[in-house]
Each structure stands twice: as structure tokens, then as C-alpha cells.
Design a protein around this motif. Structure first.
Motif, mmCIF file in Angstrom:
data_model
loop_
_atom_site.group_PDB
_atom_site.id
_atom_site.type_symbol
_atom_site.label_atom_id
_atom_site.label_comp_id
_atom_site.label_asym_id
_atom_site.label_seq_id
_atom_site.Cartn_x
_atom_site.Cartn_y
_atom_site.Cartn_z
ATOM 1 N N GLY A 1 25.578 1.388 5.534
ATOM 2 C CA GLY A 1 25.553 2.839 5.469
ATOM 3 C C GLY A 1 25.555 3.380 4.053
ATOM 4 N N ASP A 2 25.324 2.524 3.071
ATOM 5 C CA ASP A 2 25.370 2.922 1.660
ATOM 6 C C ASP A 2 23.959 2.848 1.068
ATOM 7 O OD1 ASP A 2 25.822 3.358 -1.013
ATOM 8 O OD2 ASP A 2 27.492 1.947 -1.184
ATOM 9 N N THR A 3 23.357 4.015 0.838
ATOM 10 C CA THR A 3 21.992 4.048 0.299
ATOM 11 C C THR A 3 21.946 3.906 -1.218
ATOM 12 O OG1 THR A 3 22.075 6.462 0.168
ATOM 13 C CG2 THR A 3 21.196 5.503 2.206
ATOM 14 N N SER A 4 23.128 3.840 -1.880
ATOM 15 C CA SER A 4 23.161 3.755 -3.345
ATOM 16 C C SER A 4 23.339 2.330 -3.855
ATOM 17 C CB SER A 4 24.292 4.640 -3.888
ATOM 18 O OG SER A 4 25.565 4.143 -3.471
ATOM 19 N N LEU A 5 23.323 1.350 -2.962
ATOM 20 C CA LEU A 5 23.552 -0.033 -3.378
ATOM 21 C C LEU A 5 22.490 -0.495 -4.380
ATOM 22 C CD1 LEU A 5 24.436 -1.651 0.067
ATOM 23 C CD2 LEU A 5 26.008 -1.104 -1.805
ATOM 24 N N ASP A 6 22.939 -1.236 -5.383
ATOM 25 C CA ASP A 6 22.035 -1.741 -6.420
ATOM 26 C C ASP A 6 22.242 -3.243 -6.531
ATOM 27 O OD1 ASP A 6 20.245 -1.950 -8.473
ATOM 28 O OD2 ASP A 6 21.631 -1.257 -10.028
ATOM 29 N N PHE A 7 21.250 -4.005 -6.116
ATOM 30 C CA PHE A 7 21.357 -5.457 -6.206
ATOM 31 C C PHE A 7 19.991 -6.044 -6.552
ATOM 32 C CE2 PHE A 7 20.840 -4.086 -1.843
ATOM 33 C CZ PHE A 7 19.816 -4.864 -1.346
ATOM 34 N N ARG A 8 19.972 -7.301 -6.932
ATOM 35 C CA ARG A 8 18.750 -7.956 -7.384
ATOM 36 C C ARG A 8 18.563 -9.282 -6.659
ATOM 37 N NH1 ARG A 8 19.050 -3.650 -9.234
ATOM 38 N NH2 ARG A 8 18.709 -2.928 -11.379
ATOM 39 N N TRP A 9 17.329 -9.723 -6.598
ATOM 40 C CA TRP A 9 17.005 -11.044 -6.067
ATOM 41 C C TRP A 9 16.757 -12.012 -7.214
ATOM 42 C CZ3 TRP A 9 17.080 -12.489 -0.961
ATOM 43 C CH2 TRP A 9 17.163 -11.469 -0.023
ATOM 44 N N GLU A 10 17.175 -13.240 -7.031
ATOM 45 C CA GLU A 10 16.849 -14.332 -7.944
ATOM 46 C C GLU A 10 15.910 -15.288 -7.222
ATOM 47 O OE1 GLU A 10 20.301 -16.262 -9.534
ATOM 48 O OE2 GLU A 10 21.487 -14.413 -9.422
ATOM 49 N N GLY A 11 15.112 -16.008 -7.993
ATOM 50 C CA GLY A 11 14.222 -17.001 -7.399
ATOM 51 C C GLY A 11 12.775 -16.543 -7.366
ATOM 52 N N ASP A 12 12.032 -17.082 -6.439
ATOM 53 C CA ASP A 12 10.597 -16.791 -6.354
ATOM 54 C C ASP A 12 10.349 -15.308 -6.084
ATOM 55 O OD1 ASP A 12 9.504 -19.482 -6.666
ATOM 56 O OD2 ASP A 12 10.471 -19.901 -4.741
ATOM 57 N N GLY A 13 9.413 -14.725 -6.838
ATOM 58 C CA GLY A 13 9.031 -13.330 -6.630
ATOM 59 C C GLY A 13 10.042 -12.319 -7.108
ATOM 60 N N ALA A 14 11.011 -12.723 -7.936
ATOM 61 C CA ALA A 14 12.072 -11.803 -8.350
ATOM 62 C C ALA A 14 11.545 -10.623 -9.159
ATOM 63 C CB ALA A 14 13.131 -12.547 -9.156
ATOM 64 N N GLU A 15 10.484 -10.829 -9.925
ATOM 65 C CA GLU A 15 9.950 -9.767 -10.779
ATOM 66 C C GLU A 15 8.795 -9.015 -10.130
ATOM 67 O OE1 GLU A 15 11.609 -9.067 -13.489
ATOM 68 O OE2 GLU A 15 12.920 -10.753 -12.993
ATOM 69 N N LEU A 16 8.488 -9.346 -8.899
ATOM 70 C CA LEU A 16 7.344 -8.737 -8.225
ATOM 71 C C LEU A 16 7.605 -7.260 -7.935
ATOM 72 C CD1 LEU A 16 4.572 -9.468 -6.910
ATOM 73 C CD2 LEU A 16 5.819 -9.752 -4.774
ATOM 74 N N ARG A 17 6.672 -6.394 -8.317
ATOM 75 C CA ARG A 17 6.787 -4.971 -8.015
ATOM 76 C C ARG A 17 5.575 -4.459 -7.231
ATOM 77 N NH1 ARG A 17 10.918 -6.369 -8.614
ATOM 78 N NH2 ARG A 17 12.500 -5.893 -10.181
ATOM 79 N N GLU A 18 4.417 -5.066 -7.435
ATOM 80 C CA GLU A 18 3.238 -4.690 -6.661
ATOM 81 C C GLU A 18 3.149 -5.565 -5.421
ATOM 82 O OE1 GLU A 18 -0.287 -4.859 -8.961
ATOM 83 O OE2 GLU A 18 0.336 -3.305 -10.379
ATOM 84 N N LEU A 19 2.755 -4.984 -4.306
ATOM 85 C CA LEU A 19 2.635 -5.743 -3.063
ATOM 86 C C LEU A 19 1.423 -6.676 -3.138
ATOM 87 C CD1 LEU A 19 3.307 -3.068 -0.296
ATOM 88 C CD2 LEU A 19 4.779 -4.947 -0.966
ATOM 89 N N PRO A 20 1.636 -7.993 -3.095
ATOM 90 C CA PRO A 20 0.501 -8.910 -3.158
ATOM 91 C C PRO A 20 -0.311 -8.934 -1.867
ATOM 92 C CG PRO A 20 2.508 -10.148 -2.779
ATOM 93 C CD PRO A 20 2.918 -8.715 -2.996
ATOM 94 N N ASN A 21 0.273 -8.412 -0.803
ATOM 95 C CA ASN A 21 -0.406 -8.419 0.501
ATOM 96 C C ASN A 21 -0.853 -7.023 0.922
ATOM 97 O OD1 ASN A 21 2.221 -7.505 0.859
ATOM 98 N ND2 ASN A 21 2.493 -8.488 2.853
ATOM 99 N N LEU A 22 -1.128 -6.164 -0.087
ATOM 100 C CA LEU A 22 -1.657 -4.823 0.175
ATOM 101 C C LEU A 22 -3.152 -4.819 -0.062
ATOM 102 C CD1 LEU A 22 -1.393 -1.736 0.663
ATOM 103 C CD2 LEU A 22 -0.908 -1.512 -1.794
ATOM 104 N N PHE A 23 -3.894 -4.382 0.939
ATOM 105 C CA PHE A 23 -5.349 -4.305 0.852
ATOM 106 C C PHE A 23 -5.776 -2.870 1.135
ATOM 107 C CE2 PHE A 23 -4.021 -8.427 2.293
ATOM 108 C CZ PHE A 23 -4.812 -9.338 1.604
ATOM 109 N N SER A 24 -6.879 -2.476 0.559
ATOM 110 C CA SER A 24 -7.460 -1.179 0.890
ATOM 111 C C SER A 24 -8.832 -1.391 1.503
ATOM 112 C CB SER A 24 -7.576 -0.290 -0.351
ATOM 113 O OG SER A 24 -8.436 -0.866 -1.317
ATOM 114 N N GLY A 25 -9.203 -0.500 2.404
ATOM 115 C CA GLY A 25 -10.496 -0.630 3.065
ATOM 116 C C GLY A 25 -11.045 0.729 3.446
ATOM 117 N N ARG A 26 -12.291 0.719 3.903
ATOM 118 C CA ARG A 26 -12.955 1.938 4.348
ATOM 119 C C ARG A 26 -13.588 1.708 5.712
ATOM 120 N NH1 ARG A 26 -13.726 5.786 0.312
ATOM 121 N NH2 ARG A 26 -13.072 5.077 -1.771
ATOM 122 N N VAL A 27 -13.461 2.693 6.560
ATOM 123 C CA VAL A 27 -14.059 2.608 7.892
ATOM 124 C C VAL A 27 -15.575 2.551 7.767
ATOM 125 C CG1 VAL A 27 -14.372 3.810 10.087
ATOM 126 C CG2 VAL A 27 -12.126 3.817 8.956
#
Length: 355
Positions: free
Chosen positions: A85-111
Motif C-alpha cells: 500500500g506504499d506508492t513511495s517505495l524506492d528500491f533497485r534491482w541488481e543483476g541482469d537488466g539492472a540498468e535497462l530503461r527502454e523496453l526491449p520488447n516494445l514494437f511499433s506497427g501500422r495497420v
């Protein structure tokens, strides 16, 4: 098998309660075991541990791919906030992908185009800007991001320091719905998404499927969710599960055995079935009854000739409450363990929820 790994911890007033909440919430979906103050989970995509250590909640996860690790980290981060219930929590991940900020599995497309397969199933063909090979090889399901206004430049999601995915808000907020890539053409750079045409208000998925026009931009996050290896498969689902059942059947190799119970409104909703496996496909007709009320899937699975569970995988996809009833029935009456059973509540009756 090689795993990618990550870990995090966060100081909380009652970390033991958070471990218990993770245990209770996810025991329905995966194998979880208690070991003192810790809970271990096992899934087909990886494993991990949730524990309480020195006043901190700790999570350690191991996953088979970068995309899955990203998704599990986001899931853990979001549920830490939800359960505490705490939206102010600040924590970090260590290990693989720790510095990742852009989604590697984001694609854009057009109909590219859209057309009806049946009176209630519409196909939208989407050209992927780049990465079609990854999109067609990493799993069955994707999350589509539906723009609120095609005249506005999209604001795509990114990864926060806690591992949670940050979605656009306000006038840039995108509706998010999970769909199966029914099929794709790597040479053409196109994928096919099939949409059930629901009636009702506030159904952005069905609305997008019904109104998508050539040139419309769409975001896609994924893929994920693969068919486990087995010898004998049983699928059961309504129209919302039809795309994934047809795709799994189409990709199943020779030598496998597959039985399918597919509930649809009437004969006009039938689609062609293609598979190299030995398939017994049963069409179940509601004949005007409301979806989620006919009980045809439950009746068919109760009557199915179960011969143990060795080498068996069962998939059920339908209305949420119906999926829960079927899951309990298959466990209590057929004696099927969680390890061979996957149930998915694709929609909720009476709610504005489409698939």
C-alpha cells in the motif's frame, strides 16, 4: 538451461506479510513451496524466492529470457507496492537488466488492412516497423497499446528504477489489452491479430478491431507465453481463446495428440483447423445463449476420458468465473495436478472487459 537472474530487497514494516501475500496470490497460478520464512516458486519460464530478511522483503528471480525477466521484475515490483500500500517505495534491482530503461520488447506497427473472418471475428493485419523475427519467435501472446488519438504522437512506456513499467498517463494514456498473434509473415513483416466483436460500451480492444484503418499506429509489447512440451494435449475455450487454440494446433508437430472443445455461438463462427498433429476438434454451439452461461466447456471436460496425467497438458481459456469452476473440477474430479493445467480467465461477465 541458462537463466538470467536478478534480485532486490526493500525495507518494509511487515515483510513477512508481503511474503504471505505473494504466496496466497500466486499459488493459484504456479507451484509454490514454503521453506521457513521463504517461499519458492517454480514455473515453466523460471523460478525464484520471496523471503523476509532483517526487516526487508527480498526477491530473487531466474528466468529463461530477457523479455520474461523484465516482465517478472515488473510484476514483482508492482505487487510489492500493491501489497504494501506504499506508492513511495524506492528500491533497485541488481543483476541482469539492472540498468535497462527502454523496453526491449516494445514494437511499433501500422495497420495494413482489416476484414471479417466470421460474423463475430475480425482480423487486423499490422505491419511491424522492425523486429518481426523476435516478435514471431518468443511466444504466443502480446499486449497491444491502443492510442487514444491517432493525431497525437505516441508516448511509449519505459522501465522505472524499481523495475515497474511506467505507462503514459492523462491524455496520452493508452488502453492495454492482451491478444494472441494468430499468425505472421516474416517476409512481409506483418502479423495477424483476431478480435472478437463484443457488444457493449468501453471495450477498447473490440472497438479497435472494429474500427482499425490502414495507417493507424499501434504499440505492441511482448511476446510471451509458449506451449509446454507434452505428448497429449486437451484444449477448451470460447471465442476469446479460439485464436490461441488455432495457432497452437497449427504449430503442433506430427506425433502429438490433441483434443479440442471450442465453444462458439453457432456454425457461422467456425474456422478452418490446420495441424500436423492427430487432432479431434469438437465445436460446441451455444445457439443464442450468452457466452459464459452455457456450461458446455465444463460438461465436455467432465465427460472427457482422462487417462492419467503423464505427458498431458491441459489449456482452458474462457470467462473468468467459468475458468475457476473448471480448474477446481479438473483438480477435484479428474485429479489433474497444477503442473499440467493452465487456465486463463480471458474476460469477466458483466464487466467492461474485452479480449
Amino acid at each position: 538451461m541458462t537463466f538470467l537472474s536478478a534480485k532486490t530487497s526493500v525495507a518494509l514494516p511487515d515483510p513477512h506479510a508481503i511474503v504471505a501475500a505473494f504466496h496466497e496470490h500466486f499459488a493459484e497460478y504456479m507451484t509454490m513451496t514454503r521453506d521457513g520464512e521463504a517461499v519458492h516458486f517454480e514455473a515453466d519460464y523460471g523460478n525464484g524466492t520471496f523471503g523476509a530478511e532483517d526487516g526487508r522483503f527480498a526477491a530473487r528471480i531466474n528466468c529463461v529470457s530477457e523479455n520474461i525477466l523484465l516482465s517478472v521484475k515488473a510484476m514483482v515490483a508492482e505487487h510489492i507496492v500493491e501489497f504494501s500500500g506504499d506508492t513511495s517505495l524506492d528500491f533497485r534491482w541488481e543483476g541482469d537488466g539492472a540498468e535497462l530503461r527502454e523496453l526491449p520488447n516494445l514494437f511499433s506497427g501500422r495497420v495494413v488492412r482489416a476484414y471479417n473472418l466470421t460474423p463475430k471475428m475480425r482480423r487486423v493485419v499490422i505491419a511491424i516497423d522492425e523486429g518481426i523475427e523476435r516478435l514471431m519467435s518468443g511466444g504466443l501472446h502480446v499486449r497491444i497499446l491502443i492510442l487514444p488519438d491517432q493525431a497525437r504522437a505516441p508516448v511509449w512506456p519505459h522501465v522505472s528504477k524499481t523495475g515497474a513499467i511506467v505507462w503514459a498517463q492523462g491524455e496520452d494514456e493508452q488502453a492495454r489489452r492482451v491478444y494472441t498473434i494468430r499468425s505472421g509473415d516474416i517476409k512481409r513483416g506483418e502479423i495477424n491479430l483476431d478480435f472478437v466483436m463484443h457488444e457493449g460500451d468501453d471495450m477498447p480492444g473490440a472497438h479497435f478491431g472494429a474500427t482499425a484503418a490502414a495507417g493507424d499506429i499501434v504499440g505492441i509489447v511482448g511476446p510471451g507465453g509458449e506451449l509446454p512440451d507434452a505428448e497429449d494435449y486437451v484444449f477448451a475455450g470460447d471465442e476469446t481463446a479460439l485464436p490461441v487454440m488455432l495457432r497452437m494446433a497449427a504449430e503442433m508437430p506430427a506425433g502429438k495428440k490433441l483434443t479440442v472443445y471450442a465453444e462458439i455461438d453457432n456454425e457461422n463462427e467456425r474456422q478452418e483447423v490446420s495441424s500436423k498433429a492427430q487432432v479431434t476438434w469438437n465445436w460446441l454451439y451455444r445457439d443464442g445463449k450468452a457466452a459464459g452461461t452455457a456450461g458446455l466447456l465444463q460438461q465436455s471436460l467432465r465427460s472427457h476420458g482422462w487417462n492419467g496425467h503423464e505427458g498431458l497438458h491441459v489449456f482452458v481459456g474462457c470467462e473468468k468465473s467459468e475458468a475457476r469452476i473448471i480448474k477446481k473440477m479438473l483438480g477435484d474430479e479428474a485429479g489433474l495436478p497444477k503442473t499440467c493445467l493452465h487456465t486463463a480467465g480471458y474476460w469477466v461477465r458483466g464487466a467492461n472487459d474485452d479480449h
